[in-house]
Design an enzyme around this catalytic site. Structure first.
Site, PDB file in Angstrom:
ATOM      1  N   ILE A 160       0.900  -1.260   0.023  1.00 25.64           N
ATOM      2  CA  ILE A 160       0.079  -0.238   0.209  1.00 25.64           C
ATOM      3  C   ILE A 160       0.752   1.134   0.046  1.00 25.64           C
ATOM      4  CG2 ILE A 160      -1.922   1.234   1.298  1.00 25.64           C
ATOM      5  CD1 ILE A 160      -2.927  -1.396   2.237  1.00 25.64           C
ATOM      6  N   THR A 238      -4.029   6.023   6.848  1.00 28.55           N
ATOM      7  CA  THR A 238      -5.258   4.934   6.404  1.00 28.55           C
ATOM      8  C   THR A 238      -4.636   3.409   6.974  1.00 28.55           C
ATOM      9  OG1 THR A 238      -3.763   4.872   4.472  1.00 28.55           O
ATOM     10  CG2 THR A 238      -5.561   6.552   4.465  1.00 28.55           C
ATOM     11  N   ALA A 239      -3.986   3.522   7.938  1.00 30.29           N
ATOM     12  CA  ALA A 239      -3.416   2.244   8.431  1.00 30.29           C
ATOM     13  C   ALA A 239      -4.269   1.468   9.465  1.00 30.29           C
ATOM     14  CB  ALA A 239      -1.744   2.138   8.751  1.00 30.29           C
ATOM     15  N   ARG A 240      -3.837   1.916  10.638  1.00 28.93           N
ATOM     16  CA  ARG A 240      -4.548   1.645  11.968  1.00 28.93           C
ATOM     17  C   ARG A 240      -4.611   2.781  13.137  1.00 28.93           C
ATOM     18  NH1 ARG A 240      -6.937  -1.766   9.091  1.00 28.93           N
ATOM     19  NH2 ARG A 240      -7.062  -4.124   9.687  1.00 28.93           N
ATOM     20  N   GLU A 269     -12.000   2.238  16.956  1.00 25.54           N
ATOM     21  CA  GLU A 269     -13.275   2.628  16.004  1.00 25.54           C
ATOM     22  C   GLU A 269     -14.453   1.404  16.237  1.00 25.54           C
ATOM     23  OE1 GLU A 269     -10.949   2.653  12.491  1.00 25.54           O
ATOM     24  OE2 GLU A 269     -11.841   0.684  11.958  1.00 25.54           O
ATOM     25  N   HIS A 287     -13.305   4.508   7.765  1.00 22.32           N
ATOM     26  CA  HIS A 287     -12.556   3.207   7.573  1.00 22.32           C
ATOM     27  C   HIS A 287     -13.412   2.664   6.353  1.00 22.32           C
ATOM     28  CE1 HIS A 287     -10.203  -0.406   9.242  1.00 22.32           C
ATOM     29  NE2 HIS A 287     -10.077  -0.327   7.977  1.00 22.32           N
TER      30      HIS A 287
END
Ligand code: DGY
Length: 321
Positions: A160, A238-240, A269, A287
Site C-alpha cells: 500500500i 489510512t493504516a490503523r 473505532e 474506515h
C-alpha cells in the site's frame, strides 16, 4: 451438500462472495450482520470446519483456545490481522490467512484522497457551502497546502505504501520512506530511504502512515515525533488508529503545528475520539479504504481461494501460520 466443508461467515459479505461460498461450502451466513462477541463466535463455531471472518472479530488467545477442535482454519477478509493472535493460532495448529494485494489500490486511493482533502481543506470548504456561508469568492480564504513538488514521507513501504508513492509521483512529490527492511532499488523507484524513521519525519511536509499495527508501531506518532515534522505538515493515517497518539495529534492540529490531518482509521473505532470532529482542519472518513464493490468482492474471493486450497489439501497462498 453433506460432504462440503462447513464454513461460518461471521459478517454479511457481498452477494457474489456469499453465492460462491454457498456453492462450494455448507455456508452459515450472517444475513442480519449481527456482530458476534467472543461467546457468540464460539457457539456459532460448533460443527464448523473453517471460519471466514473480518477485522471486527477478535481472535484472542482465549477465543482460539476455546474454538471447537474441528475448526481448521480462519480466513480473515482483511489484509490487517492484528485482531488475530498469530502465536496462539500457531500453537493450536490453526491455519490463518489474510487478503493481501486485492485492496492495495483502493486503500492507496483513499490515502491520496485524505492527503488532498486535508491539504485543501475539503471538510471546511464543504461546510461553508452547505451552511450557506459562501458569501463571495475571495483571493485570501480557504488557502490550503500545495501538494505538487512537496516532500512526502511514507511510514511503511509495503504494497500500500508503494501504491501511495506511485500516485504521489504524479504530483511530482519527492518520496521519502522508512521501512524495515530497505526495499530493493527496483521497488524504491527513486524514493529516499531512511534507516531511522525520525530522520524521515524531519523531511515529511506530508506524512502518510501505511505500516501494519504491531506492538512496535503502537502510538508511534507521539508528541516527540510530531515535534520533528516540519511546521504546518499534513498527516494522514489510512493504516490503523493505534499507530497515532490521539492526544498528541489533536494538540498538534489545534496549535497549528500540523496544518491538516486526514484519517480513515481511528483508535477504538467506531467509538473514536470525538474531539476530532471539532477540528476544522480534519478530513475524516469511517474506515472505507477498501470500500469499493470490486475490491470487497476480490477480498471475499481471495479468502475463499485460500480456504479452497486448504480443503483441497494444498498450501493456502496467503497462509500466515
Ligand atoms: C484491512 O483489510 O485490513 C482493512 O483495513 C479492512 O479491515
Amino acid at each position: 451438500m453433506a460432504d462440503h466443508p462447513v464454513l461460518l461467515i461471521t459478517r454479511k459479505l457481498p452477494d457474489a462472495v456469499e453465492a460462491r461460498a454457498a456453492r462450494d461450502y455448507t455456508a452459515r451466513l450472517n444475513a442480519s450482520d449481527i456482530q458476534y462477541d467472543a461467546d457468540a463466535l464460539i457457539s456459532n463455531s460448533a460443527g464448523v470446519d473453517a471460519i471466514l471472518t473480518c477485522s471486527t472479530e477478535a481472535f484472542s488467545a482465549s477465543v482460539i483456545t476455546r474454538l471447537p477442535e474441528r475448526v481448521r482454519a480462519v480466513a480473515t477478509f482483511s489484509v490487517g490481522y492484528e485482531h488475530i493472535d498469530i502465536d496462539a493460532a500457531k500453537a493450536r495448529g490453526l491455519i490463518i490467512t489474510n487478503t493481501p494485494d486485492v485492496l492495495t489500490d483502493a486503500t492507496a486511493d483513499i490515502a491520496l484522497m485524505c492527503l488532498l482533502g486535508a491539504a485543501r481543506r475539503q471538510q471546511e470548504s464543504t461546510a461553508m457551502l452547505r451552511d450557506g456561508k459562501w458569501g463571495r469568492w475571495e483571493a485570501t480564504t480557504m488557502l490550503g497546502m500545495h501538494m505538487t513538488g512537496k516532500r512526502l514521507g511514507i511510514l511503511g513501504m509495503g504494497r500500500i505504501g508503494r501504491a501511495v508513492a506511485k500516485r504521489a509521483r504524479a504530483f511530482d512529490m519527492e518520496i521519502h520512506y522508512a521501512n524495515r527492511p530497505r526495499l530493493p532499488v527496483e521497488l524504491e523507484k527513486g524514493a529516499i530511504f531512511h534507516q531511522n524513521p525520525e530522520s524521515m519525519l524531519a523531511q515529511a511536509e506530508f506524512l502518510s502512515i501505511n505500516c501494519p499495527s504491531s506492538p512496535q508501531t503502537l502510538k508511534f506518532l507521539n508528541a516527540e515525533r510530531i515535534a520533528l515534522l516540519p511546521d504546518g505538515a499534513v498527516v494522514v493515517n489510512t493504516a490503523r488508529g493505534n499507530i497515532v497518539d490521539d492526544d498528541a495529534l489533536i494538540a498538534a492540529a489545534t496549535s497549528g503545528k500540523i496544518s491538516g490531518i486526514g484519517m480513515d482509521v481511528f483508535n477504538g473505532e467506531p467509538h473514536f475520539d470525538k474531539r476530532y470532529l471539532a477540528l476544522p482542519n480534519a478530513f475524516l472518513l469511517p474506515h472505507i479504504g477498501s470500500a469499493t464493490l470490486d475490491t470487497r468482492e476480490a477480498m471475499g474471493f481471495r479468502a475463499l481461494d485460500n480456504l479452497d486450497a486448504i480443503f483441497a489439501g494444498r498450501a493456502a497462498p496467503d497462509a500466515l501460520t
